[in-house]
Motif scaffolding. Structure first.
Motif, PDB file in Angstrom:
ATOM      1  N   ASN A 227       0.858  -1.182   0.000  1.00  0.00           N
ATOM      2  CA  ASN A 227       0.000   0.000   0.000  1.00  0.00           C
ATOM      3  C   ASN A 227       0.901   1.241   0.000  1.00  0.00           C
ATOM      4  OD1 ASN A 227      -2.154   1.728   0.162  1.00  0.00           O
ATOM      5  ND2 ASN A 227      -2.837   1.067   2.182  1.00  0.00           N
ATOM      6  N   PRO A 228       1.469   1.585  -1.157  1.00  0.00           N
ATOM      7  CA  PRO A 228       2.503   2.626  -1.213  1.00  0.00           C
ATOM      8  C   PRO A 228       1.970   4.022  -0.916  1.00  0.00           C
ATOM      9  CG  PRO A 228       1.879   1.945  -3.428  1.00  0.00           C
ATOM     10  CD  PRO A 228       1.177   1.017  -2.484  1.00  0.00           C
ATOM     11  N   VAL A 229       2.834   4.806  -0.259  1.00  0.00           N
ATOM     12  CA  VAL A 229       2.525   6.197   0.009  1.00  0.00           C
ATOM     13  C   VAL A 229       3.839   6.969  -0.037  1.00  0.00           C
ATOM     14  CG1 VAL A 229       2.708   5.899   2.510  1.00  0.00           C
ATOM     15  CG2 VAL A 229       1.386   7.793   1.598  1.00  0.00           C
ATOM     16  N   ARG A 230       3.780   8.199  -0.538  1.00  0.00           N
ATOM     17  CA  ARG A 230       4.995   9.004  -0.647  1.00  0.00           C
ATOM     18  C   ARG A 230       5.323   9.648   0.701  1.00  0.00           C
ATOM     19  NH1 ARG A 230       5.860  14.648  -4.061  1.00  0.00           N
ATOM     20  NH2 ARG A 230       8.160  14.689  -3.972  1.00  0.00           N
ATOM     21  N   LEU A 231       6.590   9.532   1.116  1.00  0.00           N
ATOM     22  CA  LEU A 231       7.089  10.209   2.312  1.00  0.00           C
ATOM     23  C   LEU A 231       8.026  11.320   1.842  1.00  0.00           C
ATOM     24  CD1 LEU A 231       7.438  10.431   5.404  1.00  0.00           C
ATOM     25  CD2 LEU A 231       9.349   8.818   5.203  1.00  0.00           C
ATOM     26  N   HIS A 232       7.590  12.558   2.044  1.00  0.00           N
ATOM     27  CA  HIS A 232       8.371  13.714   1.584  1.00  0.00           C
ATOM     28  C   HIS A 232       8.572  14.654   2.770  1.00  0.00           C
ATOM     29  CE1 HIS A 232       8.960  17.170  -1.549  1.00  0.00           C
ATOM     30  NE2 HIS A 232      10.092  16.769  -1.004  1.00  0.00           N
ATOM     31  N   VAL A 233       9.827  14.843   3.175  1.00  0.00           N
ATOM     32  CA  VAL A 233      10.150  15.595   4.382  1.00  0.00           C
ATOM     33  C   VAL A 233      11.320  16.530   4.097  1.00  0.00           C
ATOM     34  CG1 VAL A 233      10.765  15.432   6.823  1.00  0.00           C
ATOM     35  CG2 VAL A 233       9.461  13.578   5.753  1.00  0.00           C
ATOM     36  N   ILE A 234      11.240  17.757   4.596  1.00  0.00           N
ATOM     37  CA  ILE A 234      12.345  18.703   4.524  1.00  0.00           C
ATOM     38  C   ILE A 234      13.064  18.711   5.874  1.00  0.00           C
ATOM     39  CG2 ILE A 234      13.026  21.099   4.119  1.00  0.00           C
ATOM     40  CD1 ILE A 234      11.847  19.662   1.677  1.00  0.00           C
ATOM     41  N   LEU A 235      14.403  18.627   5.848  1.00  0.00           N
ATOM     42  CA  LEU A 235      15.185  18.484   7.080  1.00  0.00           C
ATOM     43  C   LEU A 235      16.164  19.642   7.261  1.00  0.00           C
ATOM     44  CD1 LEU A 235      16.154  14.710   6.654  1.00  0.00           C
ATOM     45  CD2 LEU A 235      14.367  15.610   8.149  1.00  0.00           C
ATOM     46  N   THR A 236      16.307  20.088   8.499  1.00  0.00           N
ATOM     47  CA  THR A 236      17.361  21.033   8.837  1.00  0.00           C
ATOM     48  C   THR A 236      18.694  20.271   8.922  1.00  0.00           C
ATOM     49  OG1 THR A 236      17.146  20.715  11.219  1.00  0.00           O
ATOM     50  CG2 THR A 236      15.719  22.389  10.200  1.00  0.00           C
ATOM     51  N   VAL A 237      19.780  21.002   9.160  1.00  0.00           N
ATOM     52  CA  VAL A 237      21.079  20.349   9.322  1.00  0.00           C
ATOM     53  C   VAL A 237      21.024  19.348  10.477  1.00  0.00           C
ATOM     54  CG1 VAL A 237      23.514  20.716   9.887  1.00  0.00           C
ATOM     55  CG2 VAL A 237      22.327  22.330   8.383  1.00  0.00           C
ATOM     56  N   PHE A 279       9.323  11.099  14.022  1.00  0.00           N
ATOM     57  CA  PHE A 279       9.284  12.494  13.606  1.00  0.00           C
ATOM     58  C   PHE A 279       8.874  13.414  14.754  1.00  0.00           C
ATOM     59  CE2 PHE A 279       9.043  10.716   9.240  1.00  0.00           C
ATOM     60  CZ  PHE A 279      10.126  11.411   8.714  1.00  0.00           C
ATOM     61  N   LEU A 280       8.112  12.888  15.700  1.00  0.00           N
ATOM     62  CA  LEU A 280       7.746  13.701  16.857  1.00  0.00           C
ATOM     63  C   LEU A 280       8.999  14.097  17.640  1.00  0.00           C
ATOM     64  CD1 LEU A 280       5.197  14.809  18.290  1.00  0.00           C
ATOM     65  CD2 LEU A 280       5.296  12.809  19.774  1.00  0.00           C
ATOM     66  N   PRO A 291       2.990  12.218   3.718  1.00  0.00           N
ATOM     67  CA  PRO A 291       1.559  12.216   3.416  1.00  0.00           C
ATOM     68  C   PRO A 291       0.769  13.000   4.471  1.00  0.00           C
ATOM     69  CG  PRO A 291       2.144  10.193   4.535  1.00  0.00           C
ATOM     70  CD  PRO A 291       3.418  10.983   4.391  1.00  0.00           C
ATOM     71  N   LYS A 292      -0.448  13.333   4.132  1.00  0.00           N
ATOM     72  CA  LYS A 292      -1.296  14.097   5.036  1.00  0.00           C
ATOM     73  C   LYS A 292      -1.618  13.306   6.304  1.00  0.00           C
ATOM     74  CE  LYS A 292      -1.570  17.682   2.368  1.00  0.00           C
ATOM     75  NZ  LYS A 292      -0.856  18.933   2.732  1.00  0.00           N
ATOM     76  N   GLU A 293      -1.731  11.959   6.170  1.00  0.00           N
ATOM     77  CA  GLU A 293      -2.050  11.141   7.349  1.00  0.00           C
ATOM     78  C   GLU A 293      -0.980  11.274   8.425  1.00  0.00           C
ATOM     79  OE1 GLU A 293      -2.991   8.168   3.945  1.00  0.00           O
ATOM     80  OE2 GLU A 293      -1.982  10.113   4.098  1.00  0.00           O
ATOM     81  N   LEU A 294       0.273  11.393   8.000  1.00  0.00           N
ATOM     82  CA  LEU A 294       1.365  11.532   8.956  1.00  0.00           C
ATOM     83  C   LEU A 294       1.293  12.883   9.669  1.00  0.00           C
ATOM     84  CD1 LEU A 294       3.911  10.415  10.244  1.00  0.00           C
ATOM     85  CD2 LEU A 294       5.211  11.205   8.260  1.00  0.00           C
ATOM     86  N   ILE A 295       0.954  13.917   8.925  1.00  0.00           N
ATOM     87  CA  ILE A 295       0.800  15.241   9.526  1.00  0.00           C
ATOM     88  C   ILE A 295      -0.326  15.232  10.560  1.00  0.00           C
ATOM     89  CG2 ILE A 295       0.242  17.663   9.068  1.00  0.00           C
ATOM     90  CD1 ILE A 295       1.463  17.284   6.280  1.00  0.00           C
ATOM     91  N   VAL A 296      -1.460  14.610  10.209  1.00  0.00           N
ATOM     92  CA  VAL A 296      -2.600  14.506  11.128  1.00  0.00           C
ATOM     93  C   VAL A 296      -2.199  13.741  12.380  1.00  0.00           C
ATOM     94  CG1 VAL A 296      -4.895  13.515  11.441  1.00  0.00           C
ATOM     95  CG2 VAL A 296      -4.338  14.727   9.313  1.00  0.00           C
ATOM     96  N   GLY A 297      -1.459  12.655  12.215  1.00  0.00           N
ATOM     97  CA  GLY A 297      -1.023  11.861  13.358  1.00  0.00           C
ATOM     98  C   GLY A 297      -0.102  12.627  14.282  1.00  0.00           C
ATOM     99  N   LEU A 298       0.800  13.426  13.702  1.00  0.00           N
ATOM    100  CA  LEU A 298       1.705  14.245  14.510  1.00  0.00           C
ATOM    101  C   LEU A 298       0.943  15.319  15.284  1.00  0.00           C
ATOM    102  CD1 LEU A 298       4.854  14.790  12.250  1.00  0.00           C
ATOM    103  CD2 LEU A 298       4.798  13.774  14.524  1.00  0.00           C
ATOM    104  N   ARG A 299      -0.001  15.971  14.598  1.00  0.00           N
ATOM    105  CA  ARG A 299      -0.805  17.009  15.256  1.00  0.00           C
ATOM    106  C   ARG A 299      -1.582  16.424  16.436  1.00  0.00           C
ATOM    107  NH1 ARG A 299      -2.019  21.892  12.639  1.00  0.00           N
ATOM    108  NH2 ARG A 299      -4.017  21.855  13.729  1.00  0.00           N
ATOM    109  N   LYS A 300      -2.140  15.228  16.231  1.00  0.00           N
ATOM    110  CA  LYS A 300      -2.925  14.598  17.281  1.00  0.00           C
ATOM    111  C   LYS A 300      -2.061  14.311  18.505  1.00  0.00           C
ATOM    112  CE  LYS A 300      -5.873  10.603  18.277  1.00  0.00           C
ATOM    113  NZ  LYS A 300      -6.448   9.341  17.756  1.00  0.00           N
TER     114      LYS A 300
END
Length: 313
Positions: A227-237, A279-280, A291-300
């Motif tokens: 069940n593929p999903v794209r993981l796209h994250v921007i990282l600081t140093v 990520f937390l 993905p948006k699901e990961l953002i929702v999970g982090l917010r929760k």
């Protein structure tokens, strides 16, 4: 003939016969019965499992014939073995705890004083550190043996939702961060899931498996994404530095010239719950775009933590 050579010859003789009498050894090596008994005591002191039966028809039995022939090591080779042992010191449970201790004792006792000094220094000056866990893993060796024997298991497992019975096929165990993990095919959910071995409360039953499953080495090399999903994250140093120290992100982290970076890969949707906590911990050092699901999970999770510490006044 030296005593060491005679002991070696007798060891090979009794290992091949498994059941023998003192008279047989005396006849084979042209020595007295009294000398035979002394040699048998020496072999027992060396760790050979010999059981004696008293009486007219008595004799000796080697309790196991699975003994290796003598192997000659250089001192440097033995020191390298202790170097490997050192990597295991911080694990509370190992599949072959008592056997490792026995091997270590035998090897150390056989060393000359100079080599013992070198081994002692290795123990004092180098460590492969893992968190010192206080959690017991009583079924670790059993799980490993059932994996090797290609058996299916019915277990009682303690998950977040409570104790449950599981029907699984274990494919191996591996250690990470001081804990032992078990990838296993779950017959109810029809997919491979990852279990903590210390959370296995009991093994209810085991039966021989007739199906073909991948082993642990194959599982490490091949993760099927159903069940593929794209993981796209921007990282600081700092985000780049921390992600590169996490085994899960190994090979996923890209870097820019200024030291910042990104993750842009495809994962299985079923892994989102697992990586949310990763990520937390990164906090503001990782900004998730998909993905948006990961953002929702982090917010929760963040809102739940915030609610715990809100000022009641």
């Amino acid at each position: 003939m030296s005593k060491a050579k005679r002991l070696l010859d007798i060891l090979m003789f009794v290992t091949a016969k498994k059941n023998f009498t003192a008279q047989e050894i005396a006849d084979e090596f042209n020595i007295s019965i009294r000398t035979v008994h002394r040699y048998i005591l020496d072999l027992s002191d060396m760790g050979m499992p010999i059981y004696s039966e008293q009486g007219r028809n008595g004799g000796y039995t080697v309790l196991t014939s699975r003994l290796l022939p003598p192997i000659l090591f250089t001192e440097e080779e033995v020191v390298s073995i202790f170097f490997a042992f050192q990597s295991l010191n911080y694990y509370r449970n190992l599949p072959f705890d008592s056997e490792i201790t026995s091997v270590e004792h035998k090897l150390y006792s056989s060393l000359q004083s100079e080599a013992k000094t070198k081994v002692d220094k290795i123990r004092s000056y180098i460590a492969f550190w893992n968190p010192k866990r206080t959690i017991d893993t009583p079924f670790l060796k059993d799980i490993l043996e059932h994996s090797i024997e290609n058996k299916n298991l019915h277990i009682q497992y303690e998950s977040k939702s409570g104790m449950r019975k599981k029907h699984i096929h274990p494919i191996g165990v591996y250690a990470h961060d001081g804990l032992w993990y078990l990838p296993a095919y779950d017959y109810d959910k029809k997919k491979i899931l990852l279990y903590r071995v210390d959370r296995i409360l009991s093994i209810l039953s085991a039966e021989k498996n007739e199906d073909d499953f991948m082993n642990l080495k194959e599982w490490f090399n091949f993760h099927e994404v159903k069940n593929p999903v794209r993981l796209h994250v921007i990282l600081t140093v700092e985000g780049v530095r921390q992600c590169k120290s996490v085994h899960y992100f190994d090979g996923f982290v890209g870097t820019q010239e200024d030291g910042t970076g990104y993750i842009d890969t495809i994962i299985d949707r079923g892994e989102l719950n697992f990586i949310t906590s990763l990520f937390l911990r990164l906090g503001s050092h990782a900004r998730i775009l998909e993905p948006k699901e990961l953002i929702v999970g982090l917010r929760k999770q963040a809102e739940e933590i915030l609610a715990m510490y809100q000022d009641e006044n």
